[in-house]
Design a protein around this motif. Structure first.
Motif, PDB file in Angstrom:
ATOM      1  N   GLY A 112      -1.091  11.905  10.140  1.00 14.91           N
ATOM      2  CA  GLY A 112      -0.945  13.097   9.444  1.00 14.91           C
ATOM      3  C   GLY A 112      -1.103  13.317   7.870  1.00 14.91           C
ATOM      4  N   GLY A 113      -1.172  12.061   7.116  1.00 13.84           N
ATOM      5  CA  GLY A 113      -1.647  11.772   5.770  1.00 13.84           C
ATOM      6  C   GLY A 113      -2.569  10.730   5.794  1.00 13.84           C
ATOM      7  N   PHE A 114      -2.419   9.956   4.568  1.00 13.41           N
ATOM      8  CA  PHE A 114      -3.255   9.260   4.436  1.00 13.41           C
ATOM      9  C   PHE A 114      -2.807   7.931   3.520  1.00 13.41           C
ATOM     10  N   ILE A 115      -3.333   6.771   3.784  1.00 17.90           N
ATOM     11  CA  ILE A 115      -2.798   5.542   3.127  1.00 17.90           C
ATOM     12  C   ILE A 115      -3.964   5.115   1.766  1.00 17.90           C
ATOM     13  N   ILE A 116      -3.507   4.768   0.733  1.00 16.97           N
ATOM     14  CA  ILE A 116      -4.147   4.316  -0.316  1.00 16.97           C
ATOM     15  C   ILE A 116      -3.779   2.760  -0.112  1.00 16.97           C
ATOM     16  N   GLN A 117      -5.018   1.815   0.278  1.00 16.05           N
ATOM     17  CA  GLN A 117      -4.956   0.439   0.110  1.00 16.05           C
ATOM     18  C   GLN A 117      -5.441   0.051  -1.393  1.00 16.05           C
ATOM     19  N   PHE A 118      -4.708  -1.059  -1.834  1.00 14.53           N
ATOM     20  CA  PHE A 118      -4.889  -1.600  -3.025  1.00 14.53           C
ATOM     21  C   PHE A 118      -5.418  -2.851  -3.058  1.00 14.53           C
ATOM     22  N   ASN A 161       0.985  -1.278  -0.195  1.00 13.20           N
ATOM     23  CA  ASN A 161       0.038   0.088  -0.075  1.00 13.20           C
ATOM     24  C   ASN A 161       0.961   1.283   0.080  1.00 13.20           C
ATOM     25  N   LEU A 162       0.258   2.482  -0.340  1.00  7.12           N
ATOM     26  CA  LEU A 162       1.126   3.718  -0.302  1.00  7.12           C
ATOM     27  C   LEU A 162       0.660   4.773   0.850  1.00  7.12           C
ATOM     28  N   PHE A 163       1.532   5.442   1.580  1.00  2.75           N
ATOM     29  CA  PHE A 163       1.370   6.195   2.256  1.00  2.75           C
ATOM     30  C   PHE A 163       1.759   7.627   1.546  1.00  2.75           C
ATOM     31  N   CYS A 164       0.681   8.857   1.628  1.00  6.52           N
ATOM     32  CA  CYS A 164       0.727  10.103   0.835  1.00  6.52           C
ATOM     33  C   CYS A 164       0.582  11.340   2.006  1.00  6.52           C
ATOM     34  N   GLU A 165       0.905  12.284   1.629  1.00  2.97           N
ATOM     35  CA  GLU A 165       0.602  13.380   2.334  1.00  2.97           C
ATOM     36  C   GLU A 165       0.137  14.526   1.450  1.00  2.97           C
ATOM     37  N   ILE A 166      -0.526  15.678   1.994  1.00  4.57           N
ATOM     38  CA  ILE A 166      -0.708  16.884   1.323  1.00  4.57           C
ATOM     39  C   ILE A 166       0.102  17.947   2.080  1.00  4.57           C
ATOM     40  N   VAL A 167       0.954  18.604   1.174  1.00  4.31           N
ATOM     41  CA  VAL A 167       1.924  19.447   1.743  1.00  4.31           C
ATOM     42  C   VAL A 167       0.998  20.846   2.453  1.00  4.31           C
ATOM     43  N   GLY A 168       1.393  20.877   3.590  1.00  3.77           N
ATOM     44  CA  GLY A 168       0.787  21.995   4.439  1.00  3.77           C
ATOM     45  C   GLY A 168      -0.501  21.959   4.730  1.00  3.77           C
ATOM     46  N   MET A 169      -1.266  20.951   4.757  1.00  6.05           N
ATOM     47  CA  MET A 169      -2.619  20.646   4.861  1.00  6.05           C
ATOM     48  C   MET A 169      -3.046  19.400   5.768  1.00  6.05           C
TER      49      MET A 169
END
Length: 492
Positions: free
Chosen positions: A149-155, A50-58
């Motif tokens: 603080g971010g989110f995970i995309i589960q595949f 799976n992938l961990f993602c972030e939104i910069v400054g949010m």
């Protein structure tokens, strides 16, 4: 002329990567619709496929992810096309600038080809390092979840199609990813484009010096911890080509600074004997059963009793261990360092009291990304390291390593990674500059793989990946660097 066509689904590594990329593209398109074109989404690192993602400054909220998920599901329902466009590099740079994708602009400025492939979904263009699915209708299974603080995309699970891939959080490993990400931002080299810019501006010596200093500081910190806790045996484990051997010897030097007398033993010397005529691809060398567990347990038990032990030496060309008078006896101020892929496996330390042990897990946890949306796989880093090393030191070709790689990864998942949570410390052996060094060693090996070989497609993928990096002379690599374990010239 009859042309054969192979249909690849997510159970195939190439098919799974295409599925991942396509879901990510759908996610990015949805974020732009919901948050606007200025929103910067970072695809950070893998968490069990799976992938961990972030939104910069949010910050990320459940409400926001619900909107993104609804948008993605509408794309699936509407069967929107993912279109491939071939365009001149100048046009691609212009599009990336208009869309605010300055990470892409930086990378494209270092492209050698005159044309580039951009994918389009709705009115959003993006670049991905590999093929995509032709339509959103195939991307039905995914899930977005708030995390750290971010989110995970589960595949969709490639081993269990129709179901989501489970989320497995390894806290100490996640902490290392965070630390690496912070330092890359401090160095201003969080993408390959930024690294190439530093190389072009002749600033790579500083990058190398700082990266190596960070390694040494971490090794020293682990040595201090071992000394302060009065541990007598250090077990070091990690997947193939993570730099265990060099780390063990650098740790030994730092332990000497604290007044300890260390002795390094490699578990590689306890491999079972094999017929050198046996096909290497048929051997499961990642299995704990490939190790003479009884011998290592007996030797450790005798060493702790104060007895003298003859430590074997393994010849990887002859595939046989021998005894050459490598005698060892422990004194009061001595510490054993045991390193190998199975170093944290409990069967290796059956005869050792747990309270005298210190456990270190090491891996090349690559945090440098190609750009904001295309990450570098940690397994790709280790594979390229391994190919470079094995052609010289283990008489193993790049083609053989590619053929064995899926078996290696399965063995690691079964025998190595389950123990990483038992570690007292995690060491990240990745170096931000290493692909700029390794490419000059690996590219000739990959180009030598014939078109008729089943490994040709994977070789071409890696060639394309390495083409993203500007080269750097290996002379700039310090003689005690972990990278020297793979390119030669190690001096400790």
């Amino acid at each position: 002329m009859r042309v054969g066509v192979n249909i690849l689904d997510i159970t195939n590594p190439h098919g799974f990567r295409a599925y991942q990329r396509s879901v990510v593209f759908m996610m990015l398109t949805s974020f732009r619709e919901v948050l606007g074109v200025k929103a910067r989404i970072l695809v950070e690192h893998s968490m069990s496929k799976n992938l961990f993602c972030e939104i910069v400054g949010m910050p990320v909220t459940e409400e926001l992810l619900e909107k993104i998920t609804a948008s993605m599901e509408e794309m699936v329902k509407s069967d929107l096309l993912i279109e491939k466009h071939v365009m001149p590099i100048e046009e691609a740079i212009s599009i990336a600038e208009r869309q605010g994708q300055y990470d892409k602009v930086l990378n494209l400025n270092f492209r050698r080809s005159s044309n580039v492939h951009f994918y389009k979904l709705k009115d959003f263009y993006n670049y991905f390092y590999g093929p995509m699915f032709p339509s959103c209708k195939y991307l039905k299974i995914f899930k977005l979840s708030v995390a750290d603080g971010g989110f995970i995309i589960q595949f969709e699970d490639h081993q269990n199609p129709g179901n989501l891939r489970p989320i497995k959080k390894i806290q100490n490993v996640n902490t290392v990813f965070r630390e690496s990400s912070k330092w890359l931002k401090v160095l201003n080299v969080d993408t390959v484009g930024a690294l190439n810019k530093n190389i072009a501006n002749r600033k790579i010596r500083d990058i190398i010096a700082i990266n190596e200093a960070l390694h040494e500081k971490k090794v020293a910190s682990i040595a201090d911890n071992i000394s302060n806790k009065n541990k007598k045996i250090v077990f070091i484990a990690g997947p193939t080509s993570s730099g265990k051997t060099t780390f063990a010897h650098r740790l030994a030097i730092q332990l000497k600074v604290t007044g300890i007398n260390p002795h390094v033993i490699s578990l590689d010397n306890y491999y079972r004997d094999y017929d050198p005529k046996e096909n290497l691809e048929d051997l499961d060398l990642e299995s704990i059963n490939a190790i003479d567990v009884a011998s290592i347990n007996s030797d450790l038990e005798n060493l702790l009793k104060g007895e003298t032990v003859d430590i074997p030496i393994y010849d990887f060309v002859k595939r046989k261990k021998s005894y050459q008078g490598n005698f060892l006896k422990l004194s009061l101020n001595d510490v054993l360092i045991i390193e190998g892929i199975h170093g944290l496996n409990e069967s290796i330390s059956e005869k050792v009291p747990k309270d005298i042990c210190y456990r270190v897990f090491i891996s090349a946890l690559t945090q440098l990304n190609l750009d904001d949306h295309n990450r570098i796989s940690t397994s790709d880093t280790r594979l390229i390291r391994r190919m470079t090393r094995d052609i010289t030191y283990r008489n193993t070709s790049a083609r053989t390593n590619l053929a064995m790689w899926s078996t290696v990864l399965k063995g690691e998942a079964k025998y190595i990674f389950p123990y990483q949570n038992t570690a007292d410390a995690v060491f990240n052996s990745a170096l931000v500059y290493e692909m700029s060094i390794l490419k000059q060693f690996a590219e000739p090996l990959l180009f030598a793989i014939d078109k008729t070989s089943p490994e040709y497609l994977e070789a071409r993928r890696l060639i394309k990946f390495l083409d993203s990096f500007l080269g750097v002379s290996s002379e700039q690599v310090p003689k005690n660097s972990i990278l020297r374990e793979f390119i030669g010239g190690l001096s400790l």
